[in-house]
Write a protein that holds these residues in place. Structure first.
Motif: not given
Lengths: 307, 370
Positions: A56-62, A71-78
């Motif tokens: 998720v983090i790599t995807g959002l970084a793109a 970003v971290l919150l979204v990654a955590l939830i996913c």
């Protein structure tokens, strides 16, 4: 030659890893508390949590994101969602169909599940170490002796804070909510609580899901803290967390927290004052000693044998 | 029954005729044994392309003592069991000179057969010191040993005169072997080695180790092992603000280290075999490879080329195709090859094989350090 700042630094290092161990240990201890079995696939759930958050983090970084905490919150939830569904699936596939059987059978099916998940990630993500971007940099320096400074990094603070929040929420959930009360009832007497109208299947599934969600949190935190992940890293972490759970008294939630912290600090001091070579020797010797002299663990209640 | 016996006798006669006909056709058979399949097949490609090129060019120049070199290629898949089969096939094929095997674990069992059957074998890639430690007469290599890398690194560190050095290793044969060689060499040179410590391969948390390095106030860290652990140590050291120069062996010098350590990999020192394909005197050869559409830059291409050349030159100098006489010639002479002027010691190892110190960059490139 005793340097209190060096001591303090090793203590911080130990508490950091220890609190993440505690997060994983919760999963072992809750499942044991309710169905009296060890979930051997738990380490893999943690590993999958770390992989999911990295993806998720790599995807959002793109997508060039604006705000890091988001970003971290979204990654955590996913990661929590994916791991929880995995936890639920493990219970559904490997435990529920064999629940009434001899107690070795679910144990073996869980080990099979663990091997399956490990190899699945091997195939899907490759067996190489994958670097985890360091997103939280910087830290505080407090206390300097000649040539040595004690620092606590923002990453370490994040781990403490997140663990504290998770533990508080979990305690509140167990002690106050309706499902939490049902959990406690099922762990005391499964048959009786089902007679009183509690859906035990749902409660058992819920404990797997909660444990998996906490493991996913640990996966994200430790992945970022260490800096790389690979498909096998759930195995060692799982073993350590299991040790922590037994150390603190398996079945007891405060015990898992205490066990995790003790184990982390013991490892850190061994590496700091003795040698990194003896890290695992000391942590597993600790386990053997506890089992010899206090088989129920530090905070475990002596009770009727379940396994 | 009688007819089948006579057929058999005729068959045997034919085979004998064929066998004598072999050398009569004026050819020297060179076996090439390496992995064509299996997990390390890409290394095998390097070996085969280097050896084939050498055979081609030697034949174009008139062969060896008027005879043509002929390649006999066999696939060992880098599997010790298959290597034994391959070695036996070489015996049956009447091969007396072998370039191979590639993997140390294949070379070890195959070399027993070669030595027993009187076949001379030159490995272009197997680096394990144990292979040449059994007093065999016919086993050579055109590559350095694991045990040469430690001293090469130590020489560099001694020149830098660091004040406080830490040596860390991963407790495995390769890493600990190199690390202990580095430590011993440094101590002999009077360098202050303040820490010598093992870690567990697969471990991820090095915060305690880094704190310890910081407290010991080291300015140079040598790590014996592979990239997954060193990558994490570099990264965690960078985050903890440890200001020290790191160095490692061949096993850390690949893209994996940058993948894990990111920016922290910048400036890491690595000992690697020199890039022979970039040397001035090899440019004609490099062009020949490129014309064939092959890549000469792999670590084992030119060592394989050198292995064939050394065998050919050994035959010329011994003026004989007897492997024992050739092995005598190899131990005495010095041979000009693309990997430099090489000579062999009594064990069959190279007298010297240079490892070069490179500085690693976070974009995966490397530059040699003077």
């Amino acid at each position: 030659m005793f340097d209190e700042f060096y001591f303090l630094q090793q203590l911080i290092n130990g508490l950091t890893v220890g609190s993440a161990y505690a997060l994983i240990a919760i999963g072992y201890t809750m499942v044991y508390g309710i169905i009296g079995m060890i979930n051997f696939a738990h380490g893999e759930i943690y590993m999958i949590g770390a992989y999911t958050s990295l993806i998720v983090i790599t995807g959002l970084a793109a997508l060039n994101p604006v705000w890091l905490p988001l970003v971290l919150l979204v990654a955590l939830i996913c990661a929590m969602i994916v791991s929880s569904s995995m936890g639920w699936a493990v219970e559904r596939v490997a435990y529920r169909p064999v629940r009434g059987q001899h107690r070795l059978i679910p144990l073996i099916s869980a080990i099979g599940m663990s091997i399956f998940l490990q190899n699945y990630v091997h195939l899907a993500q490759g067996s190489r170490n994958i670097g985890f971007p360091s997103l939280i940099d910087g830290g505080f320096t407090f206390g300097t002796s000649e040539g040595f400074q004690t620092t606590i990094s923002n990453m370490q603070l994040t781990i403490f804070a997140t663990t504290l929040v998770c533990m508080t929420l979990l305690s509140l959930f167990i002690s106050r909510s309706k499902t939490g009360r049902a959990c406690r009832a099922v762990s005391q007497d499964r048959k009786m609580s089902s007679l009183l109208g509690i859906d035990t299947n749902r409660i058992i599934a819920a404990t797997f899901v909660i444990g998996a969600a906490l493991a996913a949190v640990a996966g994200l935190l430790l992945g970022m803290y260490y800096g790389s992940i690979d498909p096998l890293f759930g195995f060692i972490a799982g073993l350590k967390a299991f040790t922590a759970a037994v150390l603190g008294g398996i079945g007891s939630i405060p015990g898992a927290m205490l066990g995790g912290l003790i184990l982390g600090v013991a490892e850190s001091f061994t590496a700091g004052y003795l040698s990194s070579e003896y890290k695992d020797v000391v942590s597993f010797s600790l386990l053997i000693l506890i089992l010899l002299f206090r088989p129920t663990g530090l905070l475990g209640k002596p009770e009727v044998e379940k396994i | 029954m009688k007819t089948s016996m006579s057929k058999l006798a005729a068959g045997a006669g034919l085979t004998a005729a064929l066998m004598t006909a072999g050398p009569a056709a004026a050819e020297i058979r060179i076996g090439i044994a390496g992995p064509v399949t299996g997990p390390v097949a890409q290394y095998g490609d390097m070996q085969f392309s280097g050896a084939r090129m050498a055979i081609e060019r030697i034949n174009a120049n008139g062969g060896v003592m008027g005879e043509e070199l002929v390649a006999v290629e066999q696939d060992d898949a880098c599997d010790p069991k298959q290597a034994v089969t391959v070695a036996n096939n070489m015996v049956n094929e009447g091969v007396r000179f072998v370039v191979g095997h590639l993997c140390s674990s294949s070379m070890q069992p195959a070399s027993d057969i070669y030595e027993d059957e009187g076949i001379l074998a030159v490995t272009p890639a197997a680096t394990n010191p144990a292979i040449t430690e059994r007093g065999y007469e016919l086993i050579f290599r055109t590559i350095g040993l694991d045990s040469m890398q430690g001293p090469a690194a130590a020489d560099y560190i001694i020149d830098q005169k660091p004040d406080r050095v830490a040596v860390v290793h991963d407790k495995q044969q390769y890493g600990e072997g190199i690390a202990s060689a580095v430590r011993d060499n440094l101590k002999d040179a009077g360098i202050n080695v303040v820490m010598y410590e093992g870690i567990t391969a697969g471990q991820k948390d090095f915060s305690s180790l880094v704190t310890k390095l910081k407290q010991a106030n080291v300015d140079f860290v040598y790590y014996g092992g592979y990239h997954p652990e060193l990558g994490l140590i570099l990264r965690q050291a960078d985050q903890a603000g440890l200001d020290a120069q790191f160095m490692g062996p061949e096993g850390v010098g690949n893209e994996g280290i940058t993948n894990i350590a990111g920016e922290a990999a910048e400036g890491l020192l690595v000992t690697l075999p020199p890039s022979f394909d970039e040397q001035e005197e090899n440019q004609a050869l490099v062009k020949a490879f490129e014309e064939k559409g092959e890549d000469p830059s792999g670590p084992f291409v030119l060592t394989s080329y050198a292995a064939v050349e050394v065998i050919a030159e050994g035959i010329r100098q011994a003026e004989s195709e007897d492997p024992f006489e050739v092995s005598e010639a190899l131990r005495q002479g010095t041979f000009g090859t693309p990997i430099g002027d090489i000579s062999f010691d009594q064990k069959g190892d190279l007298e010297s094989f240079d490892f070069v110190v490179y500085e690693w960059h976070s974009d995966n490139s490397k530059t040699p350090v003077e």
